[in-house]
Motif scaffolding. Sequence first.
Motif, mmCIF file in Angstrom:
data_model
loop_
_atom_site.group_PDB
_atom_site.id
_atom_site.type_symbol
_atom_site.label_atom_id
_atom_site.label_comp_id
_atom_site.label_asym_id
_atom_site.label_seq_id
_atom_site.Cartn_x
_atom_site.Cartn_y
_atom_site.Cartn_z
ATOM 1 N N GLN A 1 12.009 4.895 8.006
ATOM 2 C CA GLN A 1 11.310 4.935 6.479
ATOM 3 C C GLN A 1 10.310 5.844 6.709
ATOM 4 O O GLN A 1 9.391 5.737 7.356
ATOM 5 N N VAL A 2 10.156 6.916 5.387
ATOM 6 C CA VAL A 2 9.184 7.852 5.033
ATOM 7 C C VAL A 2 8.523 7.235 3.971
ATOM 8 O O VAL A 2 9.270 7.050 3.013
ATOM 9 N N ARG A 3 7.198 6.850 4.089
ATOM 10 C CA ARG A 3 6.590 6.079 2.958
ATOM 11 C C ARG A 3 5.349 6.696 2.521
ATOM 12 O O ARG A 3 4.524 7.379 3.425
ATOM 13 N N LEU A 4 5.126 6.914 1.441
ATOM 14 C CA LEU A 4 3.732 7.737 0.707
ATOM 15 C C LEU A 4 2.884 6.515 0.524
ATOM 16 O O LEU A 4 3.026 5.455 -0.104
ATOM 17 N N VAL A 5 1.506 6.843 1.129
ATOM 18 C CA VAL A 5 0.389 5.858 0.993
ATOM 19 C C VAL A 5 -0.140 6.145 -0.650
ATOM 20 O O VAL A 5 -0.454 7.285 -1.011
ATOM 21 N N ASP B 1 0.625 -1.201 -0.111
ATOM 22 C CA ASP B 1 0.070 -0.045 -0.152
ATOM 23 C C ASP B 1 0.807 1.337 0.089
ATOM 24 O O ASP B 1 0.340 2.404 0.135
ATOM 25 N N THR B 2 2.090 1.059 0.291
ATOM 26 C CA THR B 2 3.084 2.537 0.332
ATOM 27 C C THR B 2 4.054 2.316 -0.519
ATOM 28 O O THR B 2 4.803 1.113 -0.705
ATOM 29 N N ARG C 1 -6.793 10.146 -2.647
ATOM 30 C CA ARG C 1 -7.704 10.980 -2.044
ATOM 31 C C ARG C 1 -6.880 11.758 -0.852
ATOM 32 O O ARG C 1 -7.749 12.845 -0.241
ATOM 33 N N PHE C 2 -5.957 11.618 -0.341
ATOM 34 C CA PHE C 2 -5.250 12.238 0.842
ATOM 35 C C PHE C 2 -3.955 12.214 0.526
ATOM 36 O O PHE C 2 -3.193 11.171 0.036
ATOM 37 N N PHE C 3 -2.946 13.099 0.831
ATOM 38 C CA PHE C 3 -1.831 13.145 1.018
ATOM 39 C C PHE C 3 -1.270 12.397 2.244
ATOM 40 O O PHE C 3 -1.444 13.219 3.393
ATOM 41 N N TRP C 4 -0.917 11.331 2.228
ATOM 42 C CA TRP C 4 -0.846 10.475 3.480
ATOM 43 C C TRP C 4 0.621 9.887 3.548
ATOM 44 O O TRP C 4 1.150 9.027 2.462
ATOM 45 N N LEU C 5 1.417 9.971 4.520
ATOM 46 C CA LEU C 5 2.555 9.626 4.823
ATOM 47 C C LEU C 5 2.376 8.471 6.058
ATOM 48 O O LEU C 5 1.838 8.427 6.877
ATOM 49 N N VAL C 6 3.194 7.319 5.976
ATOM 50 C CA VAL C 6 3.805 6.835 7.035
ATOM 51 C C VAL C 6 5.299 6.812 7.484
ATOM 52 O O VAL C 6 6.043 6.379 6.523
ATOM 53 N N ILE C 7 5.380 6.850 8.747
ATOM 54 C CA ILE C 7 6.809 6.665 9.052
ATOM 55 C C ILE C 7 6.846 5.325 9.786
ATOM 56 O O ILE C 7 6.135 4.833 10.702
ATOM 57 N N VAL C 8 7.818 4.443 9.355
ATOM 58 C CA VAL C 8 8.174 3.044 9.776
ATOM 59 C C VAL C 8 9.521 3.039 10.284
ATOM 60 O O VAL C 8 10.340 2.987 9.579
ATOM 61 N N PRO C 9 9.725 2.816 11.723
ATOM 62 C CA PRO C 9 10.869 2.502 12.151
ATOM 63 C C PRO C 9 11.379 1.144 11.765
ATOM 64 O O PRO C 9 10.664 0.479 12.060
ATOM 65 N N GLU C 10 12.509 1.055 11.476
ATOM 66 C CA GLU C 10 13.075 -0.414 11.052
ATOM 67 C C GLU C 10 13.534 -0.903 12.468
ATOM 68 O O GLU C 10 14.898 -1.083 12.875
ATOM 69 N N THR C 11 12.489 -1.397 12.966
ATOM 70 C CA THR C 11 12.510 -2.028 14.230
ATOM 71 C C THR C 11 11.469 -3.310 14.396
ATOM 72 O O THR C 11 10.561 -3.212 13.627
ATOM 73 N N MET D 1 -4.623 -3.682 12.597
ATOM 74 C CA MET D 1 -4.696 -4.508 11.437
ATOM 75 C C MET D 1 -3.118 -4.919 11.064
ATOM 76 O O MET D 1 -3.043 -5.867 10.529
ATOM 77 N N VAL D 2 -2.322 -4.024 10.978
ATOM 78 C CA VAL D 2 -0.716 -4.128 10.556
ATOM 79 C C VAL D 2 -0.138 -3.690 12.007
ATOM 80 O O VAL D 2 0.032 -2.774 12.335
ATOM 81 N N PRO D 3 0.257 -5.122 12.822
ATOM 82 C CA PRO D 3 1.077 -4.669 13.883
ATOM 83 C C PRO D 3 2.283 -4.116 13.853
ATOM 84 O O PRO D 3 2.764 -3.485 14.916
ATOM 85 N N GLN D 4 2.817 -4.253 12.600
ATOM 86 C CA GLN D 4 4.198 -3.597 12.743
ATOM 87 C C GLN D 4 4.087 -1.985 12.969
ATOM 88 O O GLN D 4 3.108 -1.444 12.317
ATOM 89 N N LEU D 5 4.863 -1.654 13.690
ATOM 90 C CA LEU D 5 4.783 -0.018 14.116
ATOM 91 C C LEU D 5 5.026 0.958 12.808
ATOM 92 O O LEU D 5 5.929 0.804 12.225
ATOM 93 N N HIS D 6 4.028 1.686 12.767
ATOM 94 C CA HIS D 6 3.793 2.778 11.568
ATOM 95 C C HIS D 6 3.242 3.909 12.174
ATOM 96 O O HIS D 6 2.108 3.605 12.760
ATOM 97 N N PHE D 7 3.723 5.006 11.801
ATOM 98 C CA PHE D 7 3.022 6.301 12.288
ATOM 99 C C PHE D 7 2.483 7.300 11.086
ATOM 100 O O PHE D 7 3.273 7.595 10.297
ATOM 101 N N HIS D 8 1.115 7.375 11.213
ATOM 102 C CA HIS D 8 0.443 8.025 10.023
ATOM 103 C C HIS D 8 0.562 9.536 10.247
ATOM 104 O O HIS D 8 0.498 9.927 11.299
ATOM 105 N N ILE D 9 0.772 10.240 9.235
ATOM 106 C CA ILE D 9 0.707 11.683 9.122
ATOM 107 C C ILE D 9 -0.156 12.029 7.834
ATOM 108 O O ILE D 9 0.242 11.684 6.761
#
Lengths: 134, 134
Positions: free
Chosen positions: B23-27, B12-13, B31-41, B85-93
């Motif tokens: 990691q800074v990822r673009l969704v 999805d990103t 419909r939205f300018f939507w980012l997720v930050i995924v720490p490699e952890t 739904m996706v347990p891997q830590l990811h932070f939405h902006i």
Amino acid sequence: MGFTLHPTLAKDTVLAARVGPLQVRLVDDARFFWLVIVPETTATELHDLDEKTAQSLWALVRRLGQALKAHCDADKINSAAIGNMVPQLHFHIIARHVGDAAWPKPVWGHGKAEPLGAPTRAARLESIQSWLGN
Amino acid sequence: MGFTLHPTLAKDTVLAARVGPLQVRLVDDARFFWLVIVPETTATELHDLDEKTAQSLWALVRRLGQALKAHCDADKINSAAIGNMVPQLHFHIIARHVGDAAWPKPVWGHGKAEPLGAPTRAARLESIQSWLGN
């Protein structure tokens, strides 16, 4: 203009503790153990917080997330600043369980709040205060 | 076990940038300018991040929130770590606008994503990279 608590937050939450300029408030909903942190500021976005308040907020998010997860044996902590309905900056920390009233959806806008009974409210407030060493 | 990107996030990103272990990822949703930050952890909760990674995350949340708000002339920035739904830590902006496809509701689980066209995707990736000084 100074800080005045938004009427929706005043209606839906109760003050549990203060940590510097941060109010820790308990949401009046028995379905979830749900906290909001409200910085006493007129900023409406996380990135508009002054650096010192932001640092205090993140430290508190960490502390309360940890405590809430352990206390509730939560499957997941949900953390968010949304503010589409209530623009006053407030940061949610919610203990979630597989099979809870909204699982796996987010809690916002999901069904009706179930008001806390007085004993549960008192117990939750006491827990929060103990986590913060009050 | 080391870090491997969750398959849902991989699907999805798209990777826009790396800032240290983040990691800074673009969704992929027009419909939205939507980012997720995924720490490699392998941590799944914000409060389980080591202090240094947490500090980098908050600095990045601030920087990207500010940039996204200005770039999109957004009415609100939504920021969250949910992970039901996706347990891997990811932070939405997410940049939100009054009247957008989900307004005033949160975006999660709201309708179907509209895949980004190639020119929009390229423009968004370029913006993100420029905000981060890449």
